[in-house]
Design an enzyme around this catalytic site. Sequence first.
Site, PDB file in Angstrom:
ATOM      1  N   LYS A  82       0.829  -1.194  -0.001  1.00 55.03           N
ATOM      2  CA  LYS A  82       0.111   0.176  -0.126  1.00 55.03           C
ATOM      3  C   LYS A  82       0.879   1.134  -0.005  1.00 55.03           C
ATOM      4  CE  LYS A  82      -3.873  -0.132   2.342  1.00 55.03           C
ATOM      5  NZ  LYS A  82      -3.399  -1.257   2.930  1.00 55.03           N
ATOM      6  N   GLY A  97      -8.485  -6.142   2.660  1.00 53.85           N
ATOM      7  CA  GLY A  97      -9.362  -6.134   3.626  1.00 53.85           C
ATOM      8  C   GLY A  97      -8.692  -7.184   4.867  1.00 53.85           C
ATOM      9  N   GLU A 109      -9.620   3.468  -3.659  1.00 51.88           N
ATOM     10  CA  GLU A 109     -10.277   4.146  -2.585  1.00 51.88           C
ATOM     11  C   GLU A 109     -10.310   5.510  -2.820  1.00 51.88           C
ATOM     12  OE1 GLU A 109     -10.369   2.505   1.174  1.00 51.88           O
ATOM     13  OE2 GLU A 109     -10.027   0.434   0.590  1.00 51.88           O
ATOM     14  N   HIS A 165     -19.113 -35.815 -22.815  1.00 51.44           N
ATOM     15  CA  HIS A 165     -19.093 -37.157 -22.534  1.00 51.44           C
ATOM     16  C   HIS A 165     -19.876 -37.738 -21.530  1.00 51.44           C
ATOM     17  CE1 HIS A 165     -16.600 -40.644 -20.912  1.00 51.44           C
ATOM     18  NE2 HIS A 165     -16.782 -40.220 -19.791  1.00 51.44           N
TER      19      HIS A 165
END
Length: 893
Positions: A27, A157, A303, A852
Amino acid sequence: MTGDRTDQYVVALSDPSATDRSITGGKGANLARMQTDLPVPEGICVTAAASRILLDDPDVREAIDRLEADRDGVDGNRAGETSDPNGGETNGGSDTVGESTASKTSEIAAEIRDRIDAQPFPDGLEETLEARLDPRATYAVRSSATAEDRADASFAGQYDTILDVGASGVPDAVRDCVASLFADRAVHYREENDVPHAAVSMAVVVQRQVDADAAGVLFTADPTTGRRTVAAIDAAPGSGEAVVSGTIATDEIRVDRTTGQIEYTVGDREGPTEHTLTDEEVRTLVAFGDEIEALFGSPQDIEWAVADGTVWILQARPITTLFPVPAQGIDDGLHVYYSFNHRQGMDAAMPPLVADYWRRGIENNARRVGYSPSGPICTPAGGIVYMDATPLLGSDRLAGRFFGVLEEADREAIAPLNDVRERRGEEFADGSVLGGLSAIRTLSTLVGFAGTAARFLGTVVGDLLDDSPAEFPARTREWGDSVAERLIEDVRTGETDRERVRLALEAYEEFTYEVPGQAFRIWSSYLYRGALERLCPDADAAFEALERGLRDNVTTAMMLELGDAADVARGHPAVERAILEECDLATVRDRPGGEAFAAAFEEVLDRYGFRAAGEIDFSQPRYRDDPAGLLATIRASLETGSEGDHRERIRRLEREADDAIDRLESVAGQGLLGSIRRRLVRPLAVRYRATIATRELPKYALSKLLAETRDQVLSAGDALGDAGVLDDRDEVWLLEIDELLAALDGEPIGVDLADRRAEYRRWQDLRAPRVITSDGEMVKASGPADPEADRLEGTPTSGGVVEGRARIVTDPETADLAAGEILVAPHTDPGWTPLFLNAAGLVCDVGGRMSHGSMVAREYGIPAVVVPGGTDAIETGERIRVDGTRGVVERLE
């Protein structure tokens, strides 16, 4: 915040070193990269080095080692577990083992968090934070792990974010973020993504908190449909935490990134129902999203917040749930791709080498008949091989014929293909099936078609004149054995690993030249059935009976021989007990009568050991590599079946077929020319049964070749492993064909195999679409089965009605399907055949009447229905009714 000073434990986001994820985590590194040109709140980052000090306490390390050992111990000892050749795993263990393991893991993780909370910070860190933070400001403190926000695993998260933190509270918030490395959810996520617990550390981003008027999430690609040309925004008044946590109804905004058109839906919230964002703010967000996607090279989950009219970017990470887009054609038009894997009744991802093999083979076959769309004929995406169907869909005449073929082979594909054709046909790339061909080549192609038609007609006439049609299957099996053995001998003439691999990979093309002669016989079955339907109208039930009890069908023959081996075990009580006790073959062999059983079982392996579940993916082990699945089928038969019942079942179906022919003769004998019509029925019906009994033989022969190809590729993997080029031989599957051949020539491998492995594992977690467009839209004309519905509707593929307990099976190698249970599977192919020995009915996620599983179900008298998403909607142990005549599955409890 003051200054951009850098030290070992704290770095400003504006510092160039902050873009290094080993220092600032995923981040933090992303924020640092964006801060140069995008509105990112100013901030600092407590580096990963600081967290490593907290983690480096001996008691913490010891607990982490126990956590890793606990995972390794469970992975190595789960009951019934198998490993795929590329590092993936399939767990067949019990729920009790899983619950016990989860509890122990949770206890160790909680211990680690407590120990981290008790650790002191490195000397001077708290003083540095105090000096660099404004005591009057409020901060957002965000976890930034070194293994997060990756293309293959975002860790979204999984770790803590703490908002509304005063300067004095930042040190405690930082410690909480570091401890969240071992939150239960994070530990589980790492285990699912094969990330070692000891390999990660935590940086922590500290930013001035934006006093948001509105906030939310921007996806630069539509996460629902997959379209890369549509941006999706969720927005709501206030802070973004409520949006991310789902505690507030959001405005839903879709923006066409090519035209700028905005579709705005206001959320159902209390208070005024006005737009959270202005159109200008929406366009600003989308423009920022375009920049961020270009910066990181993939669609992004972003975000954001708006404060006093200013748009702020708070974080960005890759969207890892999107299915990869097939390669775009050479033009700018829309291309529509159809999955070869789904056509084969298999929606599982294949490793790069196998996908490349099928891409080449399909392209060679397509070019041979003149199929030449603009751009690639087919291309792998997400481990699935997709064929460009745009030229077929762009023509009314060809689309109709294409859908006619799919009606039998993959009926579920028609609706999404037709849907995208009707909605977006004007966007299609221009091109024809014969586009780009010279007049000479076009003429050559037409001559080839004429020759094919003549050969087909000759086969039909020859079969009609043949007075021994019952021998068709045996003769075709002899052909399959001889072709496969000749090609395998050719492969083995190669003097080096490289030459043998090249010959094996090219043998498929030669095989396809051999197939048409036998395929004509299979195609002639449609003529026989058509003639019978004209002679005997409104007799569908009789026709279905004609397709059952085909003991000469190679897959039915395999089931019968496996049942015979089970009967040998029944004749020796000690052997039967050993098998029921789940002993391996070596142990069974040592019991009284074990040699007799082993001989019978090994005869089955000698004849069919080259087959496997999902056998077009030849990276998967063959029966001869691991016969445990076949032993499991015999065990289930011993538990609930009886001696000779498999043979009696076929005899009963054969009697029903004879009765059906009598009924058809009776129907044909009525009316004008009845006596002549009647005499035509039996010869046609006998030939129909004989020809449909040969349907599986081309794939049977190909499977022998694929098994040899597997052996040669693994032999090459051994050689590259011995040379130190690969860490282990199974990494060979991560290479494409040219890369493998180059490596065998001594050239360096120019790809990161760790990235390839991680990418392949991500593919295995995705649900592949049957139809996808070149802008990423996963076309779904109808949704999957509703898990709450009492009645699931699908495609009928084998008639009859049966009730029983459902058993979900995703790996036939580890499944114990008891007699009378209904098999519910994502797909089936010849490798699933042994399970049909015990199955009372079949429900498949994918397939068609000619797939099949459907054919074997009809031949063995098992009702079958294809229900998209059936494995998600139905639960093991649930009592269901399968109506294979109407295409309905009813839940009885």
